[in-house]
Design a protein around this motif. Structure first.
Motif, PDB file in Angstrom:
ATOM      1  N   HIS A  19       7.452 -14.732  -8.005  1.00 27.87           N
ATOM      2  CA  HIS A  19       6.756 -15.669  -8.887  1.00 27.87           C
ATOM      3  C   HIS A  19       5.877 -14.946  -9.899  1.00 27.87           C
ATOM      4  N   GLU A  20       6.044 -13.614  -9.998  1.00 27.23           N
ATOM      5  CA  GLU A  20       5.259 -12.833 -10.957  1.00 27.23           C
ATOM      6  C   GLU A  20       6.155 -11.831 -11.658  1.00 27.23           C
ATOM      7  N   PHE A  21       5.800 -11.492 -12.886  1.00 26.36           N
ATOM      8  CA  PHE A  21       6.400 -10.343 -13.551  1.00 26.36           C
ATOM      9  C   PHE A  21       5.689  -9.082 -13.066  1.00 26.36           C
ATOM     10  N   THR A  22       6.320  -7.937 -13.263  1.00 22.05           N
ATOM     11  CA  THR A  22       5.710  -6.667 -12.864  1.00 22.05           C
ATOM     12  C   THR A  22       5.398  -5.823 -14.086  1.00 22.05           C
ATOM     13  N   ARG A  23       4.407  -4.950 -13.924  1.00 20.89           N
ATOM     14  CA  ARG A  23       4.046  -4.014 -14.989  1.00 20.89           C
ATOM     15  C   ARG A  23       4.843  -2.727 -14.816  1.00 20.89           C
ATOM     16  N   PRO A  24       5.497  -2.242 -15.875  1.00 20.45           N
ATOM     17  CA  PRO A  24       6.340  -1.042 -15.746  1.00 20.45           C
ATOM     18  C   PRO A  24       5.591   0.167 -15.202  1.00 20.45           C
ATOM     19  N   ASP A  25       4.324   0.369 -15.604  1.00 22.75           N
ATOM     20  CA  ASP A  25       3.598   1.552 -15.145  1.00 22.75           C
ATOM     21  C   ASP A  25       3.332   1.491 -13.641  1.00 22.75           C
ATOM     22  N   LYS A  26       2.936   0.320 -13.132  1.00 22.32           N
ATOM     23  CA  LYS A  26       2.692   0.193 -11.698  1.00 22.32           C
ATOM     24  C   LYS A  26       3.992   0.317 -10.901  1.00 22.32           C
ATOM     25  N   GLU A  27       5.058  -0.213 -11.466  1.00 21.30           N
ATOM     26  CA  GLU A  27       6.356  -0.110 -10.793  1.00 21.30           C
ATOM     27  C   GLU A  27       6.804   1.349 -10.720  1.00 21.30           C
ATOM     28  N   ARG A  28       6.682   2.079 -11.831  1.00 18.30           N
ATOM     29  CA  ARG A  28       7.062   3.499 -11.845  1.00 18.30           C
ATOM     30  C   ARG A  28       6.259   4.289 -10.834  1.00 18.30           C
ATOM     31  N   ASP A  29       4.963   3.986 -10.742  1.00 20.99           N
ATOM     32  CA  ASP A  29       4.097   4.688  -9.787  1.00 20.99           C
ATOM     33  C   ASP A  29       4.613   4.545  -8.370  1.00 20.99           C
ATOM     34  N   ARG A  30       4.947   3.308  -7.965  1.00 15.10           N
ATOM     35  CA  ARG A  30       5.407   3.088  -6.590  1.00 15.10           C
ATOM     36  C   ARG A  30       6.799   3.661  -6.362  1.00 15.10           C
ATOM     37  N   VAL A  31       7.659   3.660  -7.381  1.00 17.92           N
ATOM     38  CA  VAL A  31       8.974   4.292  -7.233  1.00 17.92           C
ATOM     39  C   VAL A  31       8.799   5.777  -6.954  1.00 17.92           C
ATOM     40  N   ARG A  32       7.955   6.436  -7.718  1.00 18.37           N
ATOM     41  CA  ARG A  32       7.735   7.875  -7.532  1.00 18.37           C
ATOM     42  C   ARG A  32       7.119   8.150  -6.170  1.00 18.37           C
ATOM     43  N   HIS A  33       6.238   7.262  -5.735  1.00 18.41           N
ATOM     44  CA  HIS A  33       5.607   7.425  -4.425  1.00 18.41           C
ATOM     45  C   HIS A  33       6.650   7.324  -3.315  1.00 18.41           C
ATOM     46  N   VAL A  34       7.499   6.317  -3.376  1.00 14.11           N
ATOM     47  CA  VAL A  34       8.550   6.143  -2.369  1.00 14.11           C
ATOM     48  C   VAL A  34       9.478   7.341  -2.352  1.00 14.11           C
ATOM     49  N   GLU A  35       9.875   7.808  -3.524  1.00 15.57           N
ATOM     50  CA  GLU A  35      10.857   8.887  -3.592  1.00 15.57           C
ATOM     51  C   GLU A  35      10.273  10.217  -3.128  1.00 15.57           C
ATOM     52  N   HIS A  36       9.008  10.489  -3.398  1.00 13.68           N
ATOM     53  CA  HIS A  36       8.406  11.744  -2.945  1.00 13.68           C
ATOM     54  C   HIS A  36       8.192  11.752  -1.430  1.00 13.68           C
ATOM     55  N   LEU A  37       7.839  10.609  -0.865  1.00 16.83           N
ATOM     56  CA  LEU A  37       7.567  10.544   0.565  1.00 16.83           C
ATOM     57  C   LEU A  37       8.818  10.228   1.379  1.00 16.83           C
ATOM     58  N   ASN A  38       9.859   9.710   0.692  1.00 23.72           N
ATOM     59  CA  ASN A  38      11.053   9.236   1.388  1.00 23.72           C
ATOM     60  C   ASN A  38      10.665   8.181   2.422  1.00 23.72           C
ATOM     61  N   ALA A  39       9.746   7.301   2.017  1.00 22.55           N
ATOM     62  CA  ALA A  39       9.221   6.277   2.932  1.00 22.55           C
ATOM     63  C   ALA A  39       8.570   5.157   2.136  1.00 22.55           C
ATOM     64  N   HIS A  40       8.551   3.983   2.751  1.00 16.17           N
ATOM     65  CA  HIS A  40       7.790   2.861   2.210  1.00 16.17           C
ATOM     66  C   HIS A  40       6.454   2.814   2.953  1.00 16.17           C
ATOM     67  N   THR A  41       5.376   2.942   2.199  1.00 19.57           N
ATOM     68  CA  THR A  41       4.055   3.002   2.839  1.00 19.57           C
ATOM     69  C   THR A  41       3.288   1.695   2.744  1.00 19.57           C
ATOM     70  N   GLY A  42       3.785   0.740   1.968  1.00 15.83           N
ATOM     71  CA  GLY A  42       3.065  -0.519   1.808  1.00 15.83           C
ATOM     72  C   GLY A  42       3.972  -1.703   2.046  1.00 15.83           C
ATOM     73  N   PRO A  43       3.622  -2.592   2.973  1.00 12.30           N
ATOM     74  CA  PRO A  43       4.473  -3.753   3.239  1.00 12.30           C
ATOM     75  C   PRO A  43       4.343  -4.813   2.146  1.00 12.30           C
ATOM     76  N   ILE A  44       5.357  -5.643   2.035  1.00 13.64           N
ATOM     77  CA  ILE A  44       5.331  -6.800   1.152  1.00 13.64           C
ATOM     78  C   ILE A  44       4.852  -7.988   1.983  1.00 13.64           C
ATOM     79  N   LEU A  45       3.880  -8.722   1.498  1.00 19.35           N
ATOM     80  CA  LEU A  45       3.407  -9.915   2.190  1.00 19.35           C
ATOM     81  C   LEU A  45       4.305 -11.084   1.804  1.00 19.35           C
ATOM     82  N   LEU A  46       4.935 -11.688   2.806  1.00 23.47           N
ATOM     83  CA  LEU A  46       5.907 -12.752   2.587  1.00 23.47           C
ATOM     84  C   LEU A  46       5.477 -14.038   3.277  1.00 23.47           C
TER      85      LEU A  46
END
Length: 234
Positions: A122-149
């Motif tokens: 229900h929201e758009f995303t900001r490209p800079d914040k999205e890029r940050d989390r992509v780089r974080h996931v790829e460097h750690l090879n892990a998801h460190t933050g859950p999605i609240l559903l």
């Protein structure tokens, strides 16, 4: 028919849990996170907002930030702070402030469900914040933050929550007036019921974590690792 799957968690040893726990990375400024890490040197923010452990002259999107995050993540495992469960299961996460209690299941959801709108946004995303989390996931090879559903009311799931939270918890600690308790789902019947009941729902709904979910989808598109096709949801 959204999928909700058990997983083998990488989680803190119970004696470190209260000092390791932290609010989400994006509710802190860099200086606030730095202050929090000074108060709690084991804080998960060392991993989730690693720029707070580096000199201010280093930009928040500098490659060294993600390298530092990966180093802190590896050290937490080497030092025994984080330990990998040997079995795949679900967990229940319960929060209480003394007047209100809320509980949720912890498991893995599918990138495919996100892309086919079975996990609804229900929201758009900001490209800079999205890029940050992509780089974080790829460097750690892990998801460190859950999605609240959020999901539709389900009496069988609620019954499981009531049964399990009446027993012993893995963690039970209070930070800033909020008590955090986490329970491990052990009963095989409960394990089967949780997955099958979620599959009966039409959809899951993102309440918080649009950038993390979008980043998970981008990261999954860049690898053939099967594990990357799932991400953490609560």
């Amino acid at each position: 028919m959204p999928t909700f799957e058990p997983f083998a968690a990488l989680r803190p040893d119970s004696k470190y849990a209260a000092d390791f726990a932290a609010l989400p990375y994006d509710v802190y400024s860099r200086e606030e996170a730095r202050s929090e890490i000074r108060r709690h040197p084991l804080s998960f923010l060392r991993i989730d907002k690693a720029e707070a452990t580096l000199p201010s002259l280093i930009a928040e999107d500098d490659p060294r930030v993600y390298q530092q995050a990966a180093l802190a993540f590896e050290e937490s495992q080497t030092n025994g702070i984080l330990q990998l469960d040997t079995d795949e299961t679900y967990y229940i996460y319960q929060l209480s402030d003394g007047t209100h209690i809320q509980s949720g299941f912890v498991g893995c959801v599918s990138v495919n469900d996100y892309e086919t709108n079975q996990i609804r946004k229900h929201e758009f995303t900001r490209p800079d914040k999205e890029r940050d989390r992509v780089r974080h996931v790829e460097h750690l090879n892990a998801h460190t933050g859950p999605i609240l559903l959020a999901h539709q009311t389900d009496a069988q799931l609620q019954e499981i929550v009531s049964t399990i939270t009446a027993g012993d918890s893995l963690y039970d600690f209070t930070v800033d007036g909020v008590t955090h308790r986490i329970f491990k789902v052990i009963d095989r019947h409960h394990l089967l019921t949780i997955g099958s009941q979620f599959a009966r729902h039409d959809a899951l709904y993102i309440a918080d974590g649009h950038h993390r979910a979008a980043a998970a989808a981008v990261a999954a598109s860049r690898t053939d690792q099967e594990e990357a096709q799932r991400f953490l949801g609560v």
